[in-house]
Design a protein around this motif. Structure first.
Motif, PDB file in Angstrom:
ATOM      1  N   ALA A 237      41.650  98.037  -4.763  1.00  0.00           N
ATOM      2  CA  ALA A 237      41.063  98.958  -5.736  1.00  0.00           C
ATOM      3  C   ALA A 237      40.729  98.294  -7.068  1.00  0.00           C
ATOM      4  N   ALA A 238      41.422  97.207  -7.394  1.00  0.00           N
ATOM      5  CA  ALA A 238      41.170  96.540  -8.670  1.00  0.00           C
ATOM      6  C   ALA A 238      39.754  95.972  -8.748  1.00  0.00           C
ATOM      7  N   ARG A 239      39.146  95.722  -7.589  1.00  0.00           N
ATOM      8  CA  ARG A 239      37.794  95.162  -7.571  1.00  0.00           C
ATOM      9  C   ARG A 239      36.708  96.223  -7.750  1.00  0.00           C
ATOM     10  N   VAL A 240      37.061  97.496  -7.551  1.00  0.00           N
ATOM     11  CA  VAL A 240      36.047  98.550  -7.551  1.00  0.00           C
ATOM     12  C   VAL A 240      35.230  98.580  -8.844  1.00  0.00           C
ATOM     13  N   PRO A 241      35.846  98.533 -10.041  1.00  0.00           N
ATOM     14  CA  PRO A 241      35.027  98.573 -11.264  1.00  0.00           C
ATOM     15  C   PRO A 241      34.013  97.441 -11.347  1.00  0.00           C
ATOM     16  N   GLN A 242      34.295  96.307 -10.712  1.00  0.00           N
ATOM     17  CA  GLN A 242      33.375  95.173 -10.746  1.00  0.00           C
ATOM     18  C   GLN A 242      32.060  95.489 -10.044  1.00  0.00           C
ATOM     19  N   LEU A 243      32.104  96.427  -9.100  1.00  0.00           N
ATOM     20  CA  LEU A 243      30.892  96.790  -8.366  1.00  0.00           C
ATOM     21  C   LEU A 243      29.829  97.393  -9.278  1.00  0.00           C
ATOM     22  N   LEU A 244      30.244  97.942 -10.411  1.00  0.00           N
ATOM     23  CA  LEU A 244      29.327  98.652 -11.305  1.00  0.00           C
ATOM     24  C   LEU A 244      28.935  97.832 -12.528  1.00  0.00           C
ATOM     25  N   VAL A 245      29.288  96.549 -12.525  1.00  0.00           N
ATOM     26  CA  VAL A 245      28.954  95.675 -13.646  1.00  0.00           C
ATOM     27  C   VAL A 245      27.565  95.080 -13.423  1.00  0.00           C
ATOM     28  N   ALA A 246      26.625  95.399 -14.287  1.00  0.00           N
ATOM     29  CA  ALA A 246      25.259  94.889 -14.153  1.00  0.00           C
ATOM     30  C   ALA A 246      25.244  93.374 -14.282  1.00  0.00           C
ATOM     31  N   GLY A 247      24.477  92.738 -13.408  1.00  0.00           N
ATOM     32  CA  GLY A 247      24.323  91.297 -13.459  1.00  0.00           C
ATOM     33  C   GLY A 247      25.395  90.499 -12.749  1.00  0.00           C
ATOM     34  N   ALA A 248      26.434  91.162 -12.222  1.00  0.00           N
ATOM     35  CA  ALA A 248      27.499  90.448 -11.519  1.00  0.00           C
ATOM     36  C   ALA A 248      27.021  89.986 -10.143  1.00  0.00           C
ATOM     37  N   ASN A 249      27.705  89.011  -9.578  1.00  0.00           N
ATOM     38  CA  ASN A 249      27.416  88.497  -8.229  1.00  0.00           C
ATOM     39  C   ASN A 249      25.973  88.027  -8.064  1.00  0.00           C
ATOM     40  N   GLY A 250      25.409  87.502  -9.121  1.00  0.00           N
ATOM     41  CA  GLY A 250      24.059  86.973  -9.037  1.00  0.00           C
ATOM     42  C   GLY A 250      22.967  88.024  -9.047  1.00  0.00           C
ATOM     43  N   CYS A 251      23.317  89.273  -9.351  1.00  0.00           N
ATOM     44  CA  CYS A 251      22.320  90.355  -9.378  1.00  0.00           C
ATOM     45  C   CYS A 251      21.440  90.232 -10.622  1.00  0.00           C
ATOM     46  N   ALA A 252      20.264  90.859 -10.548  1.00  0.00           N
ATOM     47  CA  ALA A 252      19.402  90.926 -11.718  1.00  0.00           C
ATOM     48  C   ALA A 252      20.126  91.670 -12.840  1.00  0.00           C
ATOM     49  N   PRO A 253      19.794  91.379 -14.106  1.00  0.00           N
ATOM     50  CA  PRO A 253      20.523  91.972 -15.228  1.00  0.00           C
ATOM     51  C   PRO A 253      20.550  93.502 -15.228  1.00  0.00           C
ATOM     52  N   GLN A 254      19.533  94.128 -14.646  1.00  0.00           N
ATOM     53  CA  GLN A 254      19.466  95.584 -14.656  1.00  0.00           C
ATOM     54  C   GLN A 254      20.156  96.231 -13.463  1.00  0.00           C
ATOM     55  N   ARG A 255      20.719  95.421 -12.558  1.00  0.00           N
ATOM     56  CA  ARG A 255      21.347  95.965 -11.350  1.00  0.00           C
ATOM     57  C   ARG A 255      22.810  95.569 -11.267  1.00  0.00           C
ATOM     58  N   ASN A 256      23.602  96.440 -10.607  1.00  0.00           N
ATOM     59  CA  ASN A 256      24.971  96.057 -10.272  1.00  0.00           C
ATOM     60  C   ASN A 256      25.039  95.714  -8.783  1.00  0.00           C
ATOM     61  N   THR A 257      26.246  95.398  -8.317  1.00  0.00           N
ATOM     62  CA  THR A 257      26.396  94.901  -6.951  1.00  0.00           C
ATOM     63  C   THR A 257      25.977  95.925  -5.908  1.00  0.00           C
ATOM     64  N   VAL A 258      26.408  97.172  -6.045  1.00  0.00           N
ATOM     65  CA  VAL A 258      26.072  98.161  -5.018  1.00  0.00           C
ATOM     66  C   VAL A 258      24.583  98.471  -5.013  1.00  0.00           C
ATOM     67  N   GLN A 259      23.950  98.441  -6.173  1.00  0.00           N
ATOM     68  CA  GLN A 259      22.502  98.641  -6.218  1.00  0.00           C
ATOM     69  C   GLN A 259      21.772  97.490  -5.536  1.00  0.00           C
ATOM     70  N   GLN A 260      22.316  96.287  -5.677  1.00  0.00           N
ATOM     71  CA  GLN A 260      21.714  95.119  -5.046  1.00  0.00           C
ATOM     72  C   GLN A 260      21.733  95.223  -3.524  1.00  0.00           C
ATOM     73  N   LEU A 261      22.758  95.860  -2.969  1.00  0.00           N
ATOM     74  CA  LEU A 261      22.853  95.984  -1.514  1.00  0.00           C
ATOM     75  C   LEU A 261      21.634  96.685  -0.926  1.00  0.00           C
ATOM     76  N   ALA A 262      21.051  97.617  -1.679  1.00  0.00           N
ATOM     77  CA  ALA A 262      19.863  98.322  -1.200  1.00  0.00           C
ATOM     78  C   ALA A 262      18.579  97.675  -1.704  1.00  0.00           C
ATOM     79  N   LEU A 263      18.559  97.315  -2.981  1.00  0.00           N
ATOM     80  CA  LEU A 263      17.323  96.824  -3.590  1.00  0.00           C
ATOM     81  C   LEU A 263      17.071  95.345  -3.346  1.00  0.00           C
ATOM     82  N   GLY A 264      18.115  94.605  -2.965  1.00  0.00           N
ATOM     83  CA  GLY A 264      17.971  93.167  -2.787  1.00  0.00           C
ATOM     84  C   GLY A 264      16.991  92.759  -1.710  1.00  0.00           C
ATOM     85  N   TRP A 265      16.801  93.613  -0.698  1.00  0.00           N
ATOM     86  CA  TRP A 265      15.839  93.292   0.361  1.00  0.00           C
ATOM     87  C   TRP A 265      14.428  93.197  -0.206  1.00  0.00           C
TER      88      TRP A 265
END
Length: 273
Positions: A84-112
């Motif tokens: 559960a400690a990792r959950v807030p990280q999913l909503l951090v924009a720009g994390a995990n190599g995502c574009a600055p305007q996206r967070n990790t879960v958004q990247q899962l759909a938009l990354g394609w």
């Protein structure tokens, strides 16, 4: 492009590339391809690899499907809450190599979409929650007649947040409100009426691969231009849309690929790009 097959860590997503088409399959069949931390990491890794391959090779289309009884039954809450400690990280924009305007879960759909080639999702079984949101990130969704689709985030007291504010713009607003408020599961016919799926077909994976190969045989420059036209022009003021249409057409006319299309048509053969 030569044939290639790749397995992500834990083999949660498989990637095969053949004849300019990437065949991406969610591969956690015993859990209906439920999304846990390893699935998240695997999906992001595949997106990054495809993005790199699109720049350096002849990748022209992507097919996204799921192994086993379902495309994807959504978030595996028990597995996710196991860390559960990792959950807030999913909503951090720009994390995990995502574009600055996206967070990790958004990247899962938009990354394609970042890959820059047409993406076709083949849907069957359960297509729930995050699974449906990932599917909405595709350009085309082919659906098995027996599939069931749902936006289930309301069951957990949260909103759908995997880029759905962007990917669901083609869905009827009244349907989107009802399904999101209620969490009701719908059959394929109803999902098509809502605009969630493109076509209903008995063998969606087979048809998706055939369609991807057909698209891969078209002029890559024209496919890119069509994609840009619809991405930018449909929401633009009329004057800007018409100007872009003319600009893109001018960039294609008389060039090598367009000339090859004409020659192939007149000679009764497939074009060579």
């Amino acid at each position: 492009m030569s044939d290639a097959t790749h397995l992500t860590p834990e083999r949660y997503v498989t990637l095969s590339i053949s004849e300019h088409v990437a065949d991406v399959r969610l591969n956690r069949p015993d859990k209906h391809n439920g999304i846990d931390w390893k699935m998240i990491d695997a999906l992001l890794a595949v997106q990054q690899e495809l993005h790199a391959r699109a720049r350096e090779s002849g990748l022209r289309a992507i097919v996204l499907s799921g192994e086993g009884p379902s495309f994807c039954a959504g978030l595996d809450i028990a597995a996710i809450m196991g860390d559960a400690a990792r959950v807030p990280q999913l909503l951090v924009a720009g994390a995990n190599g995502c574009a600055p305007q996206r967070n990790t879960v958004q990247q899962l759909a938009l990354g394609w979409r970042d890959v820059g080639v047409p993406v076709i999702a083949a849907l069957h079984g359960n297509v729930f929650g995050g699974g449906l949101q990932i599917a909405l990130g595709a350009d085309i969704r082919l659906c098995d007649p027996d599939a069931r689709l749902a936006v289930l985030e309301i069951d957990w007291g949260i909103i759908p947040d995997m880029g759905i504010s962007v990917t669901a713009r083609g869905v009827r607003p009244d349907w989107l409100h009802e399904l999101t408020w209620s969490g009701r599961k719908v059959e394929a016919n109803e999902a098509q009426s809502a605009g969630l799926v493109t076509r209903i077909i008995s063998s969606p994976q087979e048809e998706a691969l055939a369609l991807a190969r057909q698209i891969a045989g078209r002029s890559p420059s024209a496919i890119r231009a069509i994609t840009r036209l619809y991405d930018e022009a449909l929401a633009a003021p009329e004057a800007e849309a018409l100007a872009l249409e003319a600009e893109l057409q001018s960039s294609l006319l008389g060039r090598a690929e367009q000339t090859e299309c004409i020659k192939a048509k007149l000679e009764g053969r497939a074009p060579r790009f």
